[in-house]
Design an enzyme around this catalytic site. Sequence first.
Site, PDB file in Angstrom:
ATOM      1  N   CYS A  50       0.826  -1.213   0.000  1.00  0.00           N
ATOM      2  CA  CYS A  50       0.000   0.000   0.000  1.00  0.00           C
ATOM      3  C   CYS A  50       0.859   1.262   0.000  1.00  0.00           C
ATOM      4  O   CYS A  50       0.465   2.287  -0.560  1.00  0.00           O
ATOM      5  CB  CYS A  50      -0.915   0.020   1.219  1.00  0.00           C
ATOM      6  SG  CYS A  50      -1.982  -1.427   1.402  1.00  0.00           S
ATOM      7  N   ASP A 124      -4.842   1.881   5.009  1.00  0.00           N
ATOM      8  CA  ASP A 124      -6.155   2.297   5.500  1.00  0.00           C
ATOM      9  C   ASP A 124      -6.149   3.496   6.440  1.00  0.00           C
ATOM     10  O   ASP A 124      -6.916   4.445   6.263  1.00  0.00           O
ATOM     11  CB  ASP A 124      -6.829   1.127   6.222  1.00  0.00           C
ATOM     12  CG  ASP A 124      -7.245   0.018   5.285  1.00  0.00           C
ATOM     13  OD1 ASP A 124      -6.976   0.126   4.078  1.00  0.00           O
ATOM     14  OD2 ASP A 124      -7.827  -0.974   5.763  1.00  0.00           O
ATOM     15  N   LYS A 125      -5.336   3.469   7.489  1.00  0.00           N
ATOM     16  CA  LYS A 125      -5.410   4.510   8.510  1.00  0.00           C
ATOM     17  C   LYS A 125      -4.657   5.766   8.122  1.00  0.00           C
ATOM     18  O   LYS A 125      -4.754   6.785   8.809  1.00  0.00           O
ATOM     19  CB  LYS A 125      -4.894   3.970   9.850  1.00  0.00           C
ATOM     20  CG  LYS A 125      -5.610   2.714  10.335  1.00  0.00           C
ATOM     21  CD  LYS A 125      -7.118   2.855  10.294  1.00  0.00           C
ATOM     22  CE  LYS A 125      -7.815   1.542  10.583  1.00  0.00           C
ATOM     23  NZ  LYS A 125      -7.632   0.514   9.533  1.00  0.00           N
ATOM     24  N   CYS A 195      -5.282  -1.974  -1.280  1.00  0.00           N
ATOM     25  CA  CYS A 195      -6.180  -3.086  -1.604  1.00  0.00           C
ATOM     26  C   CYS A 195      -7.289  -2.625  -2.548  1.00  0.00           C
ATOM     27  O   CYS A 195      -7.909  -1.584  -2.344  1.00  0.00           O
ATOM     28  CB  CYS A 195      -6.752  -3.673  -0.330  1.00  0.00           C
ATOM     29  SG  CYS A 195      -5.465  -4.295   0.783  1.00  0.00           S
ATOM     30  N   GLU A 447      -9.665  -5.354  13.580  1.00  0.00           N
ATOM     31  CA  GLU A 447     -10.590  -5.793  12.541  1.00  0.00           C
ATOM     32  C   GLU A 447     -10.707  -7.311  12.536  1.00  0.00           C
ATOM     33  O   GLU A 447      -9.733  -8.024  12.773  1.00  0.00           O
ATOM     34  CB  GLU A 447     -10.117  -5.313  11.164  1.00  0.00           C
ATOM     35  CG  GLU A 447     -10.178  -3.815  11.012  1.00  0.00           C
ATOM     36  CD  GLU A 447      -9.693  -3.331   9.657  1.00  0.00           C
ATOM     37  OE1 GLU A 447      -9.815  -2.127   9.391  1.00  0.00           O
ATOM     38  OE2 GLU A 447      -9.192  -4.161   8.870  1.00  0.00           O
ATOM     39  N   SER A 473     -12.879  -5.285   8.512  1.00  0.00           N
ATOM     40  CA  SER A 473     -12.161  -4.792   7.349  1.00  0.00           C
ATOM     41  C   SER A 473     -13.159  -4.274   6.325  1.00  0.00           C
ATOM     42  O   SER A 473     -14.310  -4.719   6.274  1.00  0.00           O
ATOM     43  CB  SER A 473     -11.336  -5.924   6.737  1.00  0.00           C
ATOM     44  OG  SER A 473     -10.964  -5.621   5.412  1.00  0.00           O
TER      45      SER A 473
END
Length: 557
Positions: A50, A124-125, A195, A447, A473
């Site tokens: 990522c 993500d974060k 993702c 998650e 997730s």
Amino acid sequence: MSYNRRSKNITQGVARSPNRSMYYALGYQKDDFDKPMIGVANGHSTITPCNAGLQRLVDAAVSAVKQADANPQTFGTPTISDGMSMGTEGMKYSLVSREVIADCIETCVQGQWMDGVVVVGGCDKNMPGGMIALARINVPGIYVYGGTIRPGHWKGKDLTIVSAFEAVGEFTAGRMSQEDFEGVEKNACPTTGSCGGMYTANTMSSSFEALGMSLLYSSTMANPDQEKVDSAAESARVLVEAVKKDLKPRDIITKQAIENAVSVIMATGGSTNAVLHYLAIAHAAEIDWSIEDFERIRKRVPVICDLKPSGQYVATDLHAAGGIPQVMKLLLDAGLLHGDCMTITGRTIAEELKDVPSVPRADQKVIYPIDQALYKEGHLAILKGNLAEDGAVAKITGLKNPVITGPARVFDDEQSALAAILDDKIRAGDVVVLRYLGPQGGPGMPEMLAPTSAIIGKGLGESVGLITDGRFSGGTWGMVVGHVAPEAFVGGTIALVQEGDSITIDAHKLLLQLNVDDAELARRRAAWKQPAPRYTRGVLAKYAALARPANKGAVTG
């Protein structure tokens, strides 16, 4: 006119001569001290695909800042790989990293008196962490998303990382060969980038276009592509112009702008994590926003995109079909977006979308017209009941069995639940309860992708319910309910559930109910004792001590 409104505090005047000495060591010249200082928050990391492709974007942003006659200052921000830490104790650090990222950016920008900041992130974060910081410090800023991964392929089937998680359940159930199991594992992630489905990273980055804090089309570009590098450079140029205009995040991030962002999340079938993150972003911007606002928007915004995890396509397909601007234009024309909201370009949403077609292209199947919506209402619902007096979050569209009443299978940790699923101890009709995994109890709201994917891989995705005070997730789908509040650690009703109790999940009535009478619940509550904290030192202990409930965004300050 000088635009170093903030950095002059650290570069100007006789008393700041020692400060300038240190800048000279970095290669600055005398005339540089009259230019704005632009931070570039660099999320590059070789921890995860990522973020492994971010350095090219950072380099492009730095060059563009220089070309715009400003001074770039790079600094690092950390990341946690949700996918790699999933199913382990490491996942407890994921949501914590959101707060750490926000604090890192605030610390550097404020400590160094930067005039603006370009935030570059991928996993993500990174997105909510960066946006929380921008909303909190209110210094001109823009978000540059690292871009999505391309889909993998195995035997003619498109893959994402969720394919690999679901393969675990399929393989242990004897429904997948060793060859296919290894084939999925090796081919699910073929490039750098986040993702690929409308999971959390793509959900948040897509919503930032609608929020007005990222450039249009930037969220669905693939990380390896040159257009992603070009977009990063353009973002930096736009940010320097915003500094000159003194256009700040809170001029852009309003309640109406958040409504726009959440409308796009509903329209694209985005992640449940967006509920938590927009509560936190609104809190940072000092905007009145609650979980009830999500339900208000859900009832009026349809799902018009066929995207994974519950649909067919991935972010690169969405990009080819017209991207988020095409989705936004459909919503705008239907009266479902506030067209007068300001964006980081200095133009309104309506002005930004004026050249986008009003009808999606006929040669694509990703974006549907409003009158042909996949679902007439949004998918992210707020459930309540005696198991979630303060609310819980679920994806409710596309469920074959929207109502389930079954016996509770109770687990106080993720690993024992996963083992039970893989050992075929969970049956159709069961309701798995995963608790003591909330903001304070986990701590960190880990998650639950591993157990939910195992349930799906076992062929139980339509017949087993799962509830938790933890998170899911963005790749999760099925009859699952998360963010249960109050959480078990503070004595929420979920802490009182016993093995075999009857639980009802009703997506029609938005109900999450423990079918035990009040007298029995009162007896159990009187006997309940709060467990000792799982961590007493370190960052997890700090987070547990500071975290607010899930229905308040699980923020720390």
